[in-house]
Every structure is written in C-alpha cells, then in structure tokens.
Design an enzyme around this catalytic site. Structure first.
Site, PDB file in Angstrom:
ATOM      1  N   ASP A   9      -7.272 -29.239 -73.480  1.00 57.12           N
ATOM      2  CA  ASP A   9      -7.633 -28.967 -72.097  1.00 57.12           C
ATOM      3  C   ASP A   9      -8.663 -27.846 -72.138  1.00 57.12           C
ATOM      4  O   ASP A   9      -8.320 -26.706 -72.456  1.00 57.12           O
ATOM      5  CB  ASP A   9      -6.375 -28.552 -71.323  1.00 57.12           C
ATOM      6  N   LYS A  71     -17.261 -23.332 -67.688  1.00 52.66           N
ATOM      7  CA  LYS A  71     -17.064 -24.720 -67.271  1.00 52.66           C
ATOM      8  C   LYS A  71     -17.802 -25.016 -65.966  1.00 52.66           C
ATOM      9  O   LYS A  71     -18.214 -26.142 -65.715  1.00 52.66           O
ATOM     10  CB  LYS A  71     -15.565 -24.975 -67.103  1.00 52.66           C
ATOM     11  N   GLU A 168      -8.204 -34.992 -65.947  1.00 55.85           N
ATOM     12  CA  GLU A 168      -7.060 -34.084 -65.967  1.00 55.85           C
ATOM     13  C   GLU A 168      -5.859 -34.603 -65.176  1.00 55.85           C
ATOM     14  O   GLU A 168      -4.737 -34.583 -65.681  1.00 55.85           O
ATOM     15  CB  GLU A 168      -7.486 -32.696 -65.478  1.00 55.85           C
ATOM     16  N   ASP A 190      -4.511 -31.162 -58.223  1.00 60.12           N
ATOM     17  CA  ASP A 190      -4.918 -30.337 -59.365  1.00 60.12           C
ATOM     18  C   ASP A 190      -5.855 -29.234 -58.905  1.00 60.12           C
ATOM     19  O   ASP A 190      -7.025 -29.463 -58.635  1.00 60.12           O
ATOM     20  CB  ASP A 190      -5.593 -31.232 -60.416  1.00 60.12           C
TER      21      ASP A 190
END
Lengths: 606, 167
Positions: A9, A71, A168, A190
């Site tokens: 992850d 990210k 994810e 999420d």
C-alpha cells in the site's frame, strides 16, 4: 531474494507491505511491531537521503528538503496542483519536453520526479519485506491513467516487477473476506491522507465485481489538517500572515496530533509554544470546533457516496467497510452510518487493511486462490477529442476491465497521410475540461481522397486500468504507425535510466561519503602529527624527518584528489611513518605526567 | 462466435438475466488475466470481449442494437426515424421538468418513462420473435420497425437517466 508476491500500500502519509502467511494476510512489521513506514523522504545538503521515520523528524528541521505527501504529486501536472503549492514547503517545478510536462521537486541541490521519490519509499518498504522482486501495488480507485502509470513506474524504479495495480477499496473488500457473503452488495468508504473514494461492489460466489466508483483525488486527512491549521490561525489572529516554512511544518505537526486526540477526547490543548515564539503557549480546541471546520469536507464525501450508490443501481448495501486513517474520525463514522443506514465494519486496522488485500491479490495472481476473482472498472471515461473540441467517449466509466472499444476515423482533406488524436479522460463534454492523457499520432495512411480511409482506433484497458491505443486502416488491413506522446509522466527510457541511476547513485553516494569521512580523518591525523613533530623537537633524526615529510606531502596531494583508494594508501603510509614517533612522544608525555603527580592523586584516578 | 454464443445464452431479445450473470462470472473465472496468470495481448482481448459481451447483452438497448446488427438491420446513425408521438412526449416531459423541477414532477415523469421503456422492450421482444418467420419485404419492414422502436427506447432511456441523476 524472495519469490513470494508482496502486497504494497503506497499511501499518502504511510506505506506498508503485507504477505499471506498460513492463509491469512499479515502486515510486515519491524522489531518494534510497526508496520507503517512514513511516506517521507528527506534530502540532506550533501545529497544523501533518509526515508521513513528518520525523515519524519526532518519535516520541521529541514522543511524545504523534506518531501511528504508525494502521492498527491504523482502523475499530475503543475496546473493540476495550483491550489496545493502554497501549502508545500518544498519547491515544485515543471520541465516541458514538447507536449509532455514532467513535474520536478527541487531539494538538496538536485531535482527529483515524484516517481523517484515514491520509488525511494517503495524501496524502503521492499527492504523491510525482505527484498521481494514481484509486487501488487494499490492505488485509489479514482486514480486516472497518468497516476496509475506513474505508480507502476515508481515500482519499476524501486526494482519491483509490478504484477498488478489494484484499487484500494477492492483490496479492502478482499481483506475483510467478504466473499463469505454468497451474494450481496457492499460499499467501501476509503478516506486516506490525501484521497477519498467510495466504491460499490457486488459479491457473488467469490467474484467481486465493482459496480461503481466515485471519488476525489484531492480530499483527505491532509485537508482536515489544513482546515484545522486555518482554524488555529484564525483563533490566534494570524489569519493571512505569511508563515515561515519551519513554522508551517511545526503547526502542521501539532494540528495532526490534535486531530488524532480529538477522535478520542472532547477537547484538547494544542502546544503552540512549539510553533510560535510569541502568543499563548497552548490553545484549546474542542471536538465540536474540529467537526465544524471539517463538516463541508465530510459532506463532500457523503455526496460521492450518494453518486456511487446511484451509479451502481443498488438501492441498499449489506455491508459498509471503512478504510483509511481518517475514517477513525467520529464525525465521519456517524455520517457514514447515517447515510448507509447501518453500522460500518471497522474490525481490521484501517491503515493496514489495504496492504492485506493487496497480499491476497498476490495470491490470486500466483494461482493459489482459485475461488476468488476481482472484476474492477474504469473509474473515469476514456475518449477522443473530436472536431470542435467535444469528446467522443470510447469507454464509459464503470466499464468492467479489461475493456476494449473501437472507433472509426477518417481524413478531412485529400491525400492526408496522418491523423493526430487527443486522448482524454474525464466526464466533461468539452475536451478542455477533461484530463489530456496524450496525443496519438497516426501516420502511414496511403494517400486517398478525403473521408475515404477508414482508420479503426482501438482502446484497450488492461486489468491495471492502464490504457493502450492501437490503429489499423480497415481498407488495406495495414497497421497504421502509431506514436503516443504522453501528456505527462516519464518515458520508458527515462524509467530505465532511473532504475540504473538509483543503483549507480547508491554507489556514488557511498563512495562520496567514504571519501568525506576518510579526508576528515586524514586532516585530523595531519594536524595531530604536526603538533607531535613540534613536541618531539630535536629528538627526531634527519632520516625520520625526511621520511615523514615525504609522507605528509603525498597525503596532502591525495587530499586534493578524489581517489578513495589512493587516499587510503597514502594515509596508511603516513600512519606507519608516524607510528614510532607517536609511541616515543607518548612515552615521554607519560613520564612527564607521572613525574608531576603524587602517588595519591594517581590512586584516586583509579 | 457472437456475444450470445460467447456467454452461452440463447440468441434472442428475451435474455434470462440471471443466466447471463452466472455465465459471465463463469467465463470471467476462465479467462480473466488474474486467473490465467498472464497479461498477454491475447488474454486481454479475450477477457475484454467477454466483458463487452456481458455489458452489451445486459442492457436492453445495447442488446437490441447488437441483435439488429446481427440480423442485418440498419444502425442508429443511418436511420434516425422516430415515432412522432415519442418525440412529442419527450419534448413535453423535458419542458415540464424545466418549468417545474420539483420532486413530484420528477417522480411522475420517472414513472411514465419507466412504463414507456417497458412497453418498448415488449414490442422489441415480439418483433424480434416475429423475424424468424419472415422473409424478403416483410422482414425488411419488421427490421425498420425494430429500428424505430430502438430509436424511441434510446430517447426514453436518456430521459430516464437525466431524471434519475437529477433526483
């Protein structure tokens, strides 16, 4: 080298790895039991890098050279980031190569692409996981083609073969083992550090099929921190003031802590003395104040849930899963429960669940779990800009992947031998409002009358959600020569050189560091030696004097050079020549010292 | 191999959706890249074809268009003929929504549109069935009728989507 497939992850704030052990997904932990590696890379002025927890401390000490939340930069252009930049203490620029824009982060006198920084984080996680060579890496469901490609490139630079890019939320559904529902609909909420998405899936005999997904690639815990920072500035009458990078980072660190405490307590004091030199030492913030500050953001996430549920065609869900550290916030849990009308599942650690699911996907790919299958979708429509700037959608969002679509194009003027197509991703009707993925150059069309050639352009989206485009002239059956010019990101060649770069740089970094260390040592020795010669004075013979002078001369010469081996040799020779002199000096010094001290005082020294 | 054969459902407009779903999942288990363990072009195309077959056959409009093409009928681009009554009703409905965009109007219109979609699908079912027994001019007439029905269904589906998304 490991032959197991690792699940990784790669998160905005933290990254981690997991393997399946004895049939159960387990995060990889260090000796302290910690699985999370902070997604932070710090670059020292000498160019050396620290990654993870060690780099985290540098965020306040060395803000301009400490890169976090990379990210959010991955697969994006400067134009995408204009709202972000004021909040980033490090410098971000863009190199333009023809149509292609490449984002660069400047730190420690060097430039890095977000892919390279992400690769450093991946590399750290990889080391922790015992250096596996193959990986499944997760991305937010709502990541576009550029962001997926950039993630895969980062993995490649870190020396990983990326077998699959998995969404994810889908990974989270796998981790919860919801295949136990023989048939049903589930939703996944999420909310991570930087991104949000909500996905609705159907489960049927081990097949997870994504029905719909909605999200925001720029909505997450970072934004809650920002809201809380603004609140603190407002409450201390500092609104609109320009903060120094160091203060900004210190404030960020303190509000982050405050936010986490407020998930457990009704109110807490934020330690302002650690941020500002003047003003009150602490400031009280209540959970209610935090909730008021973040309500609009949470409302935005619920709106996404509403849209995802509507797109899915389902009227209600059997389970709702919470993923991402920000889903721990009580307000978030309340709102999610209110919207879906049932208590969310959160028995697994929301920070670890995605990596665990990625590990299971690794097992599926290894052929060890034949009962499970993931059918994911394209999160955003893919199309081509047509005459007049409108978009012709070839693959609609929420289409199951792998997906394919073909559209026929022709020429506009006689004897035209090339066509340029603009490939876009997004839901808007005008191409300028969508994300341009790249330009597609078709050439080698035989000269014919306008409208006569029939060029079939085929879009193929693979199981990673990544697009490839090909073309064929239907009348001749000849494959048209195709060149895709990406709008951003790295070329294949650039990725390859970066892979090599990191290896050679590692060696360069090591050599440079050794050279610096040895030079420092040699200078100290030389200084010490000079003093020694003075102290020994006339006891040195002419022969000794000549030998030492020669060695000193050689060593000083090598100190100006860059050759580590020669410096080593010269230093060794010098030390050998000085050895007997040093021993003699030590003897006489010791004698003098002893003579000056009484027996008792020596005894007390022990 | 056509989409019906690919997903092992009887060719026709009246597809058993439960069977379609089950066969699609079974086919995915056989040919999805995750299962095959390879991402080669061949595997991708095969898997993409299964997905496309499923998406096409699941949606009544997609299924009708596909079936009409197999039967040699004209495409929606080349023949845009629509029943004047359909056009009038669609325009009236959109006008009504513009003037009075309340939940009540929306609900009534949604109900009306859903009914019309159901009617159109029943018509398509009958006309596609009838095709088997027809030849020559009679067949051409029915194909044209189907074309017109599909064009009408497209209007209602679009209206339904807009009503639904605005809700």
């Amino acid at each position: 080298m490991h032959d197991e497939i690792v699940g990784i992850d790669l998160g905005t704030t933290f990254s981690l790895a997991a393997y399946v052990r004895d049939g159960k997904p387990q995060p990889v932990r260090d000796s302290h039991g910690t699985a999370l590696v902070p997604s932070v890379v710090s670059i020292a002025p000498d160019g050396s890098m620290t990654v993870g927890r060690a780099a985290l401390d540098q965020r306040v000490e060395n803000p301009q050279c400490t890169i976090f939340s990379v990210k959010r930069l991955l697969g994006r252009s400067l134009a995408d980031l204009k709202d972000e930049l004021p909040y980033l203490p490090f410098q971000v620029t863009e190199a333009v190569d023809g149509e292609r824009h490449v984002l660069k982060i400047k730190a420690g006198g060097r430039e890095f692409t977000p892919e390279e920084i992400s690769a450093r984080i991946l590399s750290q996680v990889r080391t922790m996981a015992g250096n596996p060579s193959r990986a499944v890496i997760t991305v937010p469901a709502y990541f576009n083609d550029n962001q997926r490609q950039a993630t895969r490139d980062a993995g490649r630079i870190a020396g990983l073969q990326v077998l699959r890019i998995v969404n994810e939320p889908t990974a989270a559904a796998l981790a919860y083992g919801l295949d136990r529902l023989r048939k049903g609909t589930i939703a996944i909420y999420d909310l991570g550090g930087g991104t949000f998405d909500c996905s609705v899936l159907s489960v049927s005999d081990g097949v997870f099929k994504v029905l719909s997904t909605r999200g925001e690639t720029h909505l997450g815990g970072d934004d809650f921190d920002k809201a809380l920072m603004l609140l603190v500035l407002k409450k201390t009458a500092r609104e609109g003031l320009q903060l120094r990078p160091r203060d900004l980072q210190a404030l960020r660190r303190e509000v982050e802590k405050t936010k986490k405490i407020l998930s457990l307590e009704d109110k807490t004091g934020i330690a302002l003395r650690l941020v500002f030199a003047d003003g009150p030492a602490t400031l009280e913030i209540s959970r209610e104040e935090l909730e008021n500050a973040i309500t609009p953001l949470v409302e935005k996430t619920i709106q996404c849930c509403r849209e995802a549920l509507r797109d899915s065609g389902a009227s209600e869900v059997e389970e709702i899963i919470l993923v991402g550290g920000s889903s721990r916030i009580p307000l978030v849990q309340r709102q999610v429960e209110k919207f879906f009308g049932r208590k969310p599942l959160c028995s697994l650690n929301p920070d670890e669940v995605v990596a665990m699911g990625a590990a299971i996907q690794g097992e599926i790919l290894a052929g060890k779990r034949k009962n499970l299958l993931l059918l994911d979708v394209v999160p955003l429509s893919l199309g081509i800009e047509t005459l007049g700037g409108t978009v012709c959608q070839l693959i609609h969002r929420n289409t199951t992947i792998p997906a394919m679509a073909t559209e026929r194009f022709s020429t506009g003027v006689d004897n035209q031998t090339a066509i340029i197509l603009n490939i876009v991703q997004g839901e808007r009707e005008l191409a300028k409002d969508c994300k341009t993925l790249g330009k597609f150059h078709l050439s080698g069309i035989s000269p014919m009358l306008a409208q006569y050639p029939q060029v079939d352009v085929t879009f193929l989206v693979d199981a990673n959600g990544i697009l490839t485009v090909s073309a064929k002239e239907a009348r001749s059956g000849v494959n048209t020569s195709v060149k895709v010019e990406p709008g951003s990101g790295l070329t294949k060649e650039e990725v390859e050189t970066m892979v090599l770069d990191s290896v050679t740089h590692a060696r360069e970094d090591f050599l440079e560091r050794s050279l610096i260390e040895l030079s420092t040592r040699a200078r100290m020795d030389l200084n010490h030696g000079k003093k020694l010669l003075v102290s020994l004075g006339e006891t040195i013979s002419a022969e000794e004097n000549q030998r030492v002078s020669q060695c000193v001369e050689e060593l000083e010469k090598e100190l100006n050079g860059k050759d580590l081996e020669k410096l080593k040799a010269a230093l060794a020779k010098y030390q050998e020549a000085m050895g007997p002199l040093a021993a003699r000096a030590m003897d006489s010094a010791a004698r003098q010292y002893l003579a000056s001290k009484s027996f008792e005082s020596l005894q007390s020294l022990g | 191999m056509d989409f019906f054969q690919l997903l092992a459902v009887p060719k026709g407009f009246g597809v058993d959706l439960t069977l379609l779903e089950a066969n699609f999942l079974a086919a995915s288990r056989r040919c999805h890249p995750d299962f095959v363990g390879a991402d080669s072009q061949e595997v991708l195309l095969q898997s993409a074809m299964v997905n496309k077959a499923y998406t096409t056959l699941k949606d009544p409009l997609g299924r009708g268009e596909y079936l009409l093409r197999l039967e040699g009928g004209s495409t929606g681009e080349s023949s845009r003929v629509v029943d004047p009554f359909v056009l009038e009703e669609i325009m009236e409905a959109r006008g009504e929504l513009d003037q009075n965009p309340t939940g009540g109007t929306r609900k009534n219109l949604l109900e009306m549109t859903a009914n019309r979609m159901k009617n159109h699908q029943e018509q398509l079912l009958n006309r596609f069935r009838k095709l088997e027994f027809l030849q020559g001019l009679a067949k051409a007439d029915t194909l044209a009728e189907i074309r017109q029905t599909l064009n009408g269904l497209r209007y209602y589906q679009n209206l339904f989507r807009d009503l639904f998304q605005g809700a």
